[in-house]
Design an enzyme around this catalytic site. Structure first.
Site, mmCIF file in Angstrom:
data_model
loop_
_atom_site.group_PDB
_atom_site.id
_atom_site.type_symbol
_atom_site.label_atom_id
_atom_site.label_comp_id
_atom_site.label_asym_id
_atom_site.label_seq_id
_atom_site.Cartn_x
_atom_site.Cartn_y
_atom_site.Cartn_z
ATOM 1 C CE LYS A 10 -14.004 18.069 -27.395
ATOM 2 N NZ LYS A 10 -14.835 16.935 -26.541
ATOM 3 C CG ASP A 35 -17.698 13.787 -27.099
ATOM 4 O OD1 ASP A 35 -16.539 13.154 -27.625
ATOM 5 O OD2 ASP A 35 -17.478 15.143 -26.684
#
Length: 289
Positions: free
Chosen positions: A73, A109
């Protein structure tokens, strides 16, 4: 359900390592077929040092985009042509949109967390949050909550390698969301944790505590939880952590982690297709109905 692949089928993917356990291909392929979107989603095991080549392939094959998972990420964020406001602050990406060769990185998220709260009747604006943890999911929640108008975000983390990340997040939010008060405390300070939870509207566990094989554990003394507190978790295996179970016993409103996982995925789907993911249909399919 009917499956089809044609000469015009668009490709999306999951990049990271390991990826064999991921439920994303099943969720997204079901949704594409349900809405008759000519697309397919596959998972590819890619290491951090392979990300430049993988993203070059995304451009070469004119893929619509994809997901990035651990441990890629952060490195993916450095390889994007453009970052969303949250992704820029966090320095991580979990969704990529390929806009005619221009790769735009997003982090969903935090969006999934906020939407999960909304689905349980809780708005983030003007709320005081206590967030346990300073890892990737925790940081995404802290940043999104601040960007969405939370009044205060108090971060509790152990004095470990993630503590400096919490300090860095506070500095970035001081610029990006100056009206939000960000406080950092040591998780070991039980009295401060008790006082912060007493003053909070929402308590969030964004650590791995409570996750299998360490289920049955919680960082929060049940005596710290009150009935009018909203208690959320990012752990989704087990479906109900000890923290969630403790909160339910007291009568507090809860938001388990599986909802966050689902809605962060739905946010990516919207970015790729422009359509709302058929969440209810997928939930029924997953439950075998």
């Amino acid at each position: 359900m009917e499956t089809w692949i044609s000469g015009t089928t668009g490709l999306l993917c999951l990049l990271g390592s390991p990826v064999g356990h991921s439920g994303s291909p099943a969720m997204y392929n079901f949704s594409f077929q349900k809405q008759k979107i000519d697309a397919a989603y596959l998972a590819f095991d890619v290491k951090k040092d392979q990300m430049p080549q993988a993203l070059d392939a995304m451009r070469l094959f004119k893929m619509r985009g994809g997901n990035i998972t651990m441990p890629c990420k952060n490195v993916a964020a450095t390889l994007m042509d453009e970052l969303s406001p949250a992704a820029k602050i966090i320095g991580a990406v979990n969704v990529v949109v390929n806009d005619h060769g221009k790769l735009i990185g997003h982090i969903t998220d935090g969006i999934g967390f906020v939407r999960n709260l909304k689905e349980h009747g809780v708005a983030i604006k003007d709320k005081r949050l206590v967030v346990l943890g300073a890892g990737g999911a925790a940081t995404a929640i802290q940043v999104q909550a601040a960007l969405d108008g939370a009044r205060q975000v108090t971060i509790f983390n152990r004095q470990d390698e993630f503590y400096p990340r919490a300090e860095a997040t506070a500095k970035k939010l001081a610029k990006a969301a100056p009206d939000v008060e960000v406080v950092i405390e040591h998780l070991e300070a039980a009295d401060k944790l008790k006082a912060a939870i007493a003053a909070a509207d929402i308590l969030v566990n964004a650590t791995t505590v409570g996750m299998k094989p360490n289920d049955g554990e919680s960082l929060v003394n049940p005596d710290f939880i009150r009935q009018d507190l909203v208690v959320a978790d990012t752990v989704y295996n087990p479906l109900k952590t000890k923290l969630i179970e403790d909160a339910e016993k007291i009568g507090a409103k809860v938001a388990p982690g599986k909802g966050m996982l689902l809605w962060q995925g739905a946010a990516g789907y919207k970015l790729w297709t422009g359509q709302d993911m058929p969440v209810k249909a997928y939930q029924a399919f997953e439950a075998g109905q």
